[in-house]
Design an enzyme around this catalytic site. Structure first.
Site, PDB file in Angstrom:
ATOM      1  CG  HIS A  88      -1.689  -0.366  -5.513  1.00 44.63           C
ATOM      2  ND1 HIS A  88      -0.630  -0.367  -6.379  1.00 44.63           N
ATOM      3  CD2 HIS A  88      -1.176   0.007  -4.313  1.00 44.63           C
ATOM      4  CE1 HIS A  88       0.464  -0.006  -5.739  1.00 44.63           C
ATOM      5  NE2 HIS A  88       0.161   0.221  -4.472  1.00 44.63           N
ATOM      6  CD  GLU A 103       2.504   2.732  -4.962  1.00 43.28           C
ATOM      7  OE1 GLU A 103       2.766   1.835  -4.161  1.00 43.28           O
ATOM      8  OE2 GLU A 103       1.386   3.295  -4.987  1.00 43.28           O
ATOM      9  CG  HIS A 123       0.619   6.803  -1.216  1.00 43.99           C
ATOM     10  ND1 HIS A 123       0.724   6.787  -2.588  1.00 43.99           N
ATOM     11  CD2 HIS A 123       0.844   5.514  -0.823  1.00 43.99           C
ATOM     12  CE1 HIS A 123       0.986   5.544  -3.002  1.00 43.99           C
ATOM     13  NE2 HIS A 123       1.078   4.749  -1.942  1.00 43.99           N
ATOM     14  CG  HIS A 153       3.408  -3.298  -2.193  1.00 44.22           C
ATOM     15  ND1 HIS A 153       2.614  -3.634  -3.270  1.00 44.22           N
ATOM     16  CD2 HIS A 153       3.313  -1.949  -2.079  1.00 44.22           C
ATOM     17  CE1 HIS A 153       2.054  -2.529  -3.775  1.00 44.22           C
ATOM     18  NE2 HIS A 153       2.475  -1.507  -3.071  1.00 44.22           N
TER      19      HIS A 153
HETATM   20  C1  DHB Z   1      -1.223   2.230   1.327  1.00 42.69           C
HETATM   21  C2  DHB Z   1      -0.984   2.620   0.015  1.00 42.69           C
HETATM   22  C3  DHB Z   1      -0.216   1.813  -0.836  1.00 42.69           C
HETATM   23  O1  DHB Z   1       0.084   2.156  -2.116  1.00 42.69           O
HETATM   24  C4  DHB Z   1       0.294   0.612  -0.376  1.00 42.69           C
HETATM   25  O2  DHB Z   1       0.988  -0.143  -1.228  1.00 42.69           O
HETATM   26  C5  DHB Z   1       0.072   0.218   0.946  1.00 42.69           C
HETATM   27  C6  DHB Z   1      -0.685   1.016   1.790  1.00 42.69           C
HETATM   28  C7  DHB Z   1      -2.053   3.047   2.249  1.00 42.69           C
HETATM   29  O3  DHB Z   1      -2.378   4.211   1.935  1.00 42.69           O
HETATM   30  O4  DHB Z   1      -2.430   2.536   3.316  1.00 42.69           O
HETATM   31 FE    FE Z   2       1.586   0.641  -3.004  1.00 42.28          FE
END
Ligand code: DHB
Ligand code: FE
Length: 285
Positions: free
Chosen positions: A12, A241, A194, A59
Site C-alpha cells: 500500500h 504489515e 521494508h 498510519h
Molecule cells: C512506505 C511504505 C509504507 O508501507 C508506508 O505505510 C509508508 C511509506 C514507503 O515505502 O515509502
Molecule cells: Fe504502511
C-alpha cells in the site's frame, strides 16, 4: 448467503497512489510496477464484488498514538479520505456496507474477537492505495462498498501472526453466514519487506519475501509460527504489515486458485508485491 469470491494481497506504498494521481505510471521508474499489476487488474475488473473487506493498518491518521486498537472495524455508511499532510488524494470517499459491518461485529465478538467499533473513521493510504490498485480509474465512485478492518502493526505489541490467521478464519465464517446473496472480496494489505527509519532504513529481504509469497498460498500455517520479532528481523520494522495478509488468507478456503502475482523492488522504500487468488471452489475462470 454471502460468498467470498477472491482475495487480494497487495502493498500500500503511498507513492504508488501519488504516481497514479499525478499521471506518472508510465515513467520509467513506475512502469514495470504497473505493468506487473495489469493481469490482476483485468481479472478483478471482470469480477467486481459487491463489497470489499479491506484489512489494513492506519498510519496515525484515523487514530493518533494515544489510542491504538489492536483490531477495529468501521460500521459507517461513508469513510472520508484522510488528508495525511499533503492534501487529500483526489479519489472518491469510500462507501461503507453498514449491514455487513454490523453482522461481522456481532459474529466476531461471539467468536472471541472483541473488535473496537468505529462509528466514524477517516481512511488513509493503507486502504485507498489498495483500492486504487484494484480500480485505477474510479471516476466519481469506487465500484464496490467497503468494510474497513484495521490492525495495529505500528505499535508494540502487534497481534501475533497466529492470532491474525485465526481472526481471518473467524472473518471468513462470519462473512459466509451473512444472509444476503452478495459477493465479497477480501484484501490483505501492506508489506512486503521494508523499513522506513533507523539503522536498517531501506532494508529489503527478497529471500524472505519470496518464501512468504509461496507460503501464503500453499502453507499459510507455517507463517503463523513466526514471532513478531522474526517478522521485524526478516521483513523490517514496517514489513510486519505482512501479518495482515494472513487475515485475508484465513478468510479464504484452504484450497484456492492462484490468478496472478508480481514482485517489484523498489517502490519507494518497499519491496512491493501483489498476489490475487480465486476463492470459488470450481475456479470457473
Ligand atoms: C512506505 C511504505 C509504507 O508501507 C508506508 O505505510 C509508508 C511509506 C514507503 O515505502 O515509502
Ligand atoms: Fe504502511
Amino acid at each position: 448467503m454471502a460468498e467470498i469470491i477472491w482475495g487480494l494481497a497487495t502493498s500500500h506504498v503511498p507513492s504508488i497512489g501519488a504516481a497514479m494521481d499525478d499521471g506518472r505510471t508510465q515513467d520509467p521508474y513506475w512502469k514495470p510496477l504497473f505493468d506487473g499489476y495489469q493481469p490482476a487488474r483485468d481479472w478483478m475488473a471482470a469480477h467486481v464484488p459487491d463489497v470489499a473487506v479491506i484489512v489494513y493498518n492506519d498510519h496515525a491518521n484515523a487514530f493518533d498514538l494515544d489510542i491504538v486498537p489492536t483490531f477495529a472495524i468501521g460500521v459507517d455508511e461513508w469513510y472520508p479520505v484522510a488528508d495525511e499532510g499533503f492534501g487529500r488524494r483526489p479519489v472518491p470517499d469510500v462507501r461503507g456496507a453498514p449491514e455487513l459491518s454490523l453482522h461481522l461485529v456481532e459474529k466476531l465478538v461471539d467468536d472471541g474477537f472483541d473488535l473496537t467499533v468505529c462509528q466514524r473513521m477517516e481512511v488513509d493510504h493503507g486502504l485507498t492505495v489498495p483500492l486504487s490498485i484494484f480500480c485505477p480509474e474510479p471516476g466519481d465512485a469506487w465500484p464496490c462498498a467497503v468494510v474497513p478492518l484495521v490492525v495495529n502493526v505500528i505499535q508494540y505489541p502487534q497481534p501475533t501472526a497466529a492470532r491474525c490467521f485465526a481472526l481471518g478464519k473467524a472473518l471468513g465464517r462470519a462473512i459466509r453466514s451473512f444472509d444476503q446473496d452478495i459477493t465479497v472480496a477480501v484484501f490483505g494489505t501492506g508489506g512486503m519487506s521494508h523499513q522506513l527509519a533507523g539503522e536498517r532504513a531501506g532494508f529489503i529481504n527478497p529471500r524472505f519475501d519470496h518464501m512468504f509469497l509461496k507460503a501464503i498460498e500453499s502453507d499459510p500455517e507455517s507463517l503463523t509460527r513466526l514471532s513478531r520479532e522474526e517478522y521485524v528481523r526478516e521483513a523490517g520494522s514496517e514489513g510486519i504489515e505482512l501479518i495482515m495478509w494472513l487475515i485475508m488468507r484465513g478468510a479464504l478456503n484452504e484450497r484456492i486458485t492462484h490468478v496472478h502475482s508480481t514482485y517489484h523492488v523498489p517502490a519507494s522504500n518497499t519491496a512491493a508485491a501483489l498476489a490475487l487468488f480465486d476463492n470459488r471452489p470450481a475456479a470457473p475462470g
